[in-house]
Design a protein around this motif. Sequence first.
Motif, PDB file in Angstrom:
ATOM      1  N   MET A   1       0.830  -1.202   0.000  1.00  0.00           N
ATOM      2  CA  MET A   1       0.000   0.000   0.000  1.00  0.00           C
ATOM      3  C   MET A   1       0.865   1.254   0.000  1.00  0.00           C
ATOM      4  O   MET A   1       0.550   2.242  -0.649  1.00  0.00           O
ATOM      5  N   MET A   2       1.980   1.184   0.737  1.00  0.00           N
ATOM      6  CA  MET A   2       2.877   2.322   0.782  1.00  0.00           C
ATOM      7  C   MET A   2       3.468   2.615  -0.591  1.00  0.00           C
ATOM      8  O   MET A   2       3.546   3.763  -1.023  1.00  0.00           O
ATOM      9  N   LEU A   3       3.866   1.557  -1.293  1.00  0.00           N
ATOM     10  CA  LEU A   3       4.426   1.719  -2.630  1.00  0.00           C
ATOM     11  C   LEU A   3       3.374   2.301  -3.574  1.00  0.00           C
ATOM     12  O   LEU A   3       3.661   3.190  -4.377  1.00  0.00           O
ATOM     13  N   LEU A   4       2.150   1.801  -3.471  1.00  0.00           N
ATOM     14  CA  LEU A   4       1.064   2.285  -4.317  1.00  0.00           C
ATOM     15  C   LEU A   4       0.743   3.748  -4.020  1.00  0.00           C
ATOM     16  O   LEU A   4       0.567   4.559  -4.931  1.00  0.00           O
ATOM     17  N   ILE A   5       0.711   4.075  -2.736  1.00  0.00           N
ATOM     18  CA  ILE A   5       0.418   5.454  -2.316  1.00  0.00           C
ATOM     19  C   ILE A   5       1.519   6.413  -2.762  1.00  0.00           C
ATOM     20  O   ILE A   5       1.261   7.499  -3.298  1.00  0.00           O
ATOM     21  N   LEU A   6       2.760   6.022  -2.541  1.00  0.00           N
ATOM     22  CA  LEU A   6       3.885   6.889  -2.885  1.00  0.00           C
ATOM     23  C   LEU A   6       3.989   7.151  -4.382  1.00  0.00           C
ATOM     24  O   LEU A   6       4.329   8.257  -4.806  1.00  0.00           O
ATOM     25  N   THR A   7       3.683   6.141  -5.198  1.00  0.00           N
ATOM     26  CA  THR A   7       3.795   6.315  -6.656  1.00  0.00           C
ATOM     27  C   THR A   7       2.542   6.928  -7.267  1.00  0.00           C
ATOM     28  O   THR A   7       2.630   7.821  -8.110  1.00  0.00           O
ATOM     29  N   SER A   8       1.371   6.476  -6.839  1.00  0.00           N
ATOM     30  CA  SER A   8       0.125   6.898  -7.477  1.00  0.00           C
ATOM     31  C   SER A   8      -0.512   8.137  -6.856  1.00  0.00           C
ATOM     32  O   SER A   8      -1.146   8.930  -7.545  1.00  0.00           O
ATOM     33  N   VAL A   9      -0.362   8.306  -5.545  1.00  0.00           N
ATOM     34  CA  VAL A   9      -0.994   9.439  -4.858  1.00  0.00           C
ATOM     35  C   VAL A   9      -0.011  10.579  -4.628  1.00  0.00           C
ATOM     36  O   VAL A   9      -0.307  11.745  -4.910  1.00  0.00           O
ATOM     37  N   LEU A  10       1.162  10.253  -4.121  1.00  0.00           N
ATOM     38  CA  LEU A  10       2.137  11.296  -3.790  1.00  0.00           C
ATOM     39  C   LEU A  10       3.093  11.617  -4.938  1.00  0.00           C
ATOM     40  O   LEU A  10       3.919  12.515  -4.819  1.00  0.00           O
TER      41      LEU A  10
END
Length: 258
Positions: free
Chosen positions: A163-172
């Motif tokens: 989830m962190m990887l997804l958040i960092l790449t897609s959201v942040l």
Amino acid sequence: MITLVTIVVTFFAGMGAGLGTGFAGLSAAAVISPMLITFLGMDPYMAVGIALSSDVLASAVSAYTYGKNKNLDVKNGLIMMVTVLCFTVVGSYVSSLVPSATMGSFSVFMTFLLGIKFIVRPVMTTKETMQGVSAKKRAVQSIICGVLIGFICGFIGAGGGMMMLLILTSVLGYELKTAVGTSVFIMAFTAFTGAASHFAIGGKPDWFVLILCIAFTLLWARIAAVFANKASAKTLNRVTGIVLVILGIVVFAFSLLS
């Protein structure tokens, strides 16, 4: 014979977990937990604790490797880390109250789908583009996302890294190498908090299994991190996607066996 089986199981568990950590910042629990439960008959709650312990050094050495190659954003990762740490403890406590069958099943399909995502739609964001996100917006998003990620990490010991990887790449809006580097940096601390919480609540682990898992996961995480930092963005996306897809399939197979 039992000792040999333990060594073989922990070796392959550590290899899968280490590759997942070094390439994608994946929590070791996504691989180690189901293998310990399926092949060694270990209690699910204790298996998660051992997996999180394995995650600590593996994530730390990966973060060091990414940081050495200037692919680690410590400043903007600290806000998320504090929030994640707090809610990892909450999640770990709640997981002790939940039936064992519920644990470990959440992240299987997420792993597979995230792997497909990196293959089909690779993250090609540059560091220059990454700097365009406002500090205020990123801080608010980090706090909100940190609550969710921390709870999941503490609850099942898996899903947090993904989830962190997804958040960092897609959201942040992070580029992939910096996202993975920042993810493993945060995961080193959340894994330590989660492992300490698990052992404080559930008691002492099997030290032989714990030491083997830590050693094998650390070895393969180092190998994967070194390769990842030398690879191009396109190659890293493909390798990361393939690793996640394979791990998703393998973990799903283990869940059926157990």
